[in-house]
Design a protein around this motif. Structure first.
Motif, PDB file in Angstrom:
ATOM      1  N   LEU A 182      11.155-151.358 -14.737  1.00  0.00           N
ATOM      2  CA  LEU A 182      12.002-150.667 -14.865  1.00  0.00           C
ATOM      3  C   LEU A 182      12.285-150.153 -14.244  1.00  0.00           C
ATOM      4  N   PHE A 183      11.951-149.775 -12.611  1.00  0.00           N
ATOM      5  CA  PHE A 183      12.045-149.105 -12.017  1.00  0.00           C
ATOM      6  C   PHE A 183      13.565-150.178 -11.008  1.00  0.00           C
ATOM      7  N   GLN A 184      12.896-151.653 -10.852  1.00  0.00           N
ATOM      8  CA  GLN A 184      13.431-152.949 -10.586  1.00  0.00           C
ATOM      9  C   GLN A 184      14.979-153.242 -11.580  1.00  0.00           C
ATOM     10  N   GLU A 185      15.344-153.108 -12.641  1.00  0.00           N
ATOM     11  CA  GLU A 185      15.828-152.935 -12.956  1.00  0.00           C
ATOM     12  C   GLU A 185      16.771-152.121 -13.511  1.00  0.00           C
ATOM     13  N   GLN A 186      16.741-150.564 -12.425  1.00  0.00           N
ATOM     14  CA  GLN A 186      17.698-149.304 -12.280  1.00  0.00           C
ATOM     15  C   GLN A 186      18.150-149.690 -11.465  1.00  0.00           C
ATOM     16  N   ALA A 187      17.206-149.839 -10.470  1.00  0.00           N
ATOM     17  CA  ALA A 187      17.980-150.585  -8.536  1.00  0.00           C
ATOM     18  C   ALA A 187      18.777-151.514  -9.145  1.00  0.00           C
TER      19      ALA A 187
ATOM     20  N   ALA B 179      20.664-152.999 -11.693  1.00  0.00           N
ATOM     21  CA  ALA B 179      22.062-152.180 -12.570  1.00  0.00           C
ATOM     22  C   ALA B 179      22.574-151.642 -11.067  1.00  0.00           C
ATOM     23  N   VAL B 180      22.042-149.971 -10.443  1.00  0.00           N
ATOM     24  CA  VAL B 180      22.871-149.756  -9.743  1.00  0.00           C
ATOM     25  C   VAL B 180      23.653-150.247  -8.800  1.00  0.00           C
ATOM     26  N   ASP B 181      23.343-151.709  -8.123  1.00  0.00           N
ATOM     27  CA  ASP B 181      23.552-152.524  -6.912  1.00  0.00           C
ATOM     28  C   ASP B 181      24.795-153.436  -7.654  1.00  0.00           C
ATOM     29  N   SER B 182      24.562-153.669  -9.086  1.00  0.00           N
ATOM     30  CA  SER B 182      25.852-154.431 -10.034  1.00  0.00           C
ATOM     31  C   SER B 182      26.895-153.093 -10.373  1.00  0.00           C
ATOM     32  N   GLY B 183      26.526-152.208  -9.838  1.00  0.00           N
ATOM     33  CA  GLY B 183      28.062-151.167  -9.984  1.00  0.00           C
ATOM     34  C   GLY B 183      28.472-150.918 -11.355  1.00  0.00           C
ATOM     35  N   ASP B 184      28.017-152.441 -12.594  1.00  0.00           N
ATOM     36  CA  ASP B 184      28.293-151.898 -14.148  1.00  0.00           C
ATOM     37  C   ASP B 184      27.496-150.515 -14.190  1.00  0.00           C
ATOM     38  N   GLN B 185      28.277-149.508 -14.586  1.00  0.00           N
ATOM     39  CA  GLN B 185      28.503-148.605 -15.487  1.00  0.00           C
ATOM     40  C   GLN B 185      27.265-148.363 -16.793  1.00  0.00           C
TER      41      GLN B 185
ATOM     42  N   ILE C  56      18.685-146.772 -16.133  1.00  0.00           N
ATOM     43  CA  ILE C  56      18.705-144.931 -15.764  1.00  0.00           C
ATOM     44  C   ILE C  56      17.935-143.803 -16.784  1.00  0.00           C
ATOM     45  N   GLY C  57      18.432-144.393 -17.844  1.00  0.00           N
ATOM     46  CA  GLY C  57      18.055-143.913 -19.383  1.00  0.00           C
ATOM     47  C   GLY C  57      16.359-143.999 -19.755  1.00  0.00           C
ATOM     48  N   ALA C  58      15.985-145.677 -19.609  1.00  0.00           N
ATOM     49  CA  ALA C  58      15.101-146.638 -19.491  1.00  0.00           C
ATOM     50  C   ALA C  58      14.252-145.359 -19.096  1.00  0.00           C
ATOM     51  N   VAL C  59      14.042-145.119 -17.487  1.00  0.00           N
ATOM     52  CA  VAL C  59      13.286-144.365 -16.950  1.00  0.00           C
ATOM     53  C   VAL C  59      12.752-143.351 -16.516  1.00  0.00           C
ATOM     54  N   ARG C  60      14.571-142.168 -17.307  1.00  0.00           N
ATOM     55  CA  ARG C  60      14.046-140.963 -17.968  1.00  0.00           C
ATOM     56  C   ARG C  60      13.503-141.058 -19.095  1.00  0.00           C
TER      57      ARG C  60
ATOM     58  N   MET D 274      16.706-137.558 -12.084  1.00  0.00           N
ATOM     59  CA  MET D 274      16.332-138.517 -11.601  1.00  0.00           C
ATOM     60  C   MET D 274      15.590-139.120 -10.355  1.00  0.00           C
ATOM     61  N   ILE D 275      14.632-140.546 -10.700  1.00  0.00           N
ATOM     62  CA  ILE D 275      13.886-140.480  -9.278  1.00  0.00           C
ATOM     63  C   ILE D 275      14.442-142.161  -9.138  1.00  0.00           C
ATOM     64  N   GLN D 276      14.683-142.499  -8.126  1.00  0.00           N
ATOM     65  CA  GLN D 276      14.764-144.637  -7.909  1.00  0.00           C
ATOM     66  C   GLN D 276      13.637-144.265  -7.153  1.00  0.00           C
TER      67      GLN D 276
END
Length: 100
Positions: free
Chosen positions: A44-49, A51-57, A64-68, A88-90
């Motif tokens: 889940l944290f890898q998917e979040q990272a 997604a953040v890197d992709s810039g796709d809002q 971020i919701g999945a981690v939350r 929020m945690i990354q």
């Protein structure tokens, strides 16, 4: 904040230890040491990272919701009763950032 290290927990499962290295408001920058339970949520944290890197809002909000949704807690290692609920945690490798 009284302590500088916290146990990252998902319910009763210990995911790892987060140790403060710097405060860059609103972020707390930390070192992360995984524990046995980390493997259950690492993806889940890898998917979040990613997604953040992709810039796709849209992708970022979902990740971020999945981690939350894990409802993580940071329990102080200082022997006090301090418990932080991060909004929020990354985590990327051995680096963690959180805010609350």
């Amino acid at each position: 904040m009284s302590s500088q290290s916290w146990e990252l927990k998902n319910g009763a499962t210990l995911l790892g230890v987060v140790s403060l290295t710097e405060i860059d408001q609103p972020w707390f920058r930390c070192e992360f040491t995984p524990s046995k339970g980390w493997g259950e949520v690492e993806y889940l944290f890898q998917e979040q990272a990613d997604a953040v890197d992709s810039g796709d809002q849209q992708r970022m909000m979902e990740a971020i919701g999945a981690v939350r949704n894990l409802q993580l807690k940071l329990q102080s290692q200082a022997g006090d009763d301090e418990v932080i609920t991060p909004i929020m945690i990354q985590i990327r490798g051995n680096k963690a950032n959180f805010r609350y």
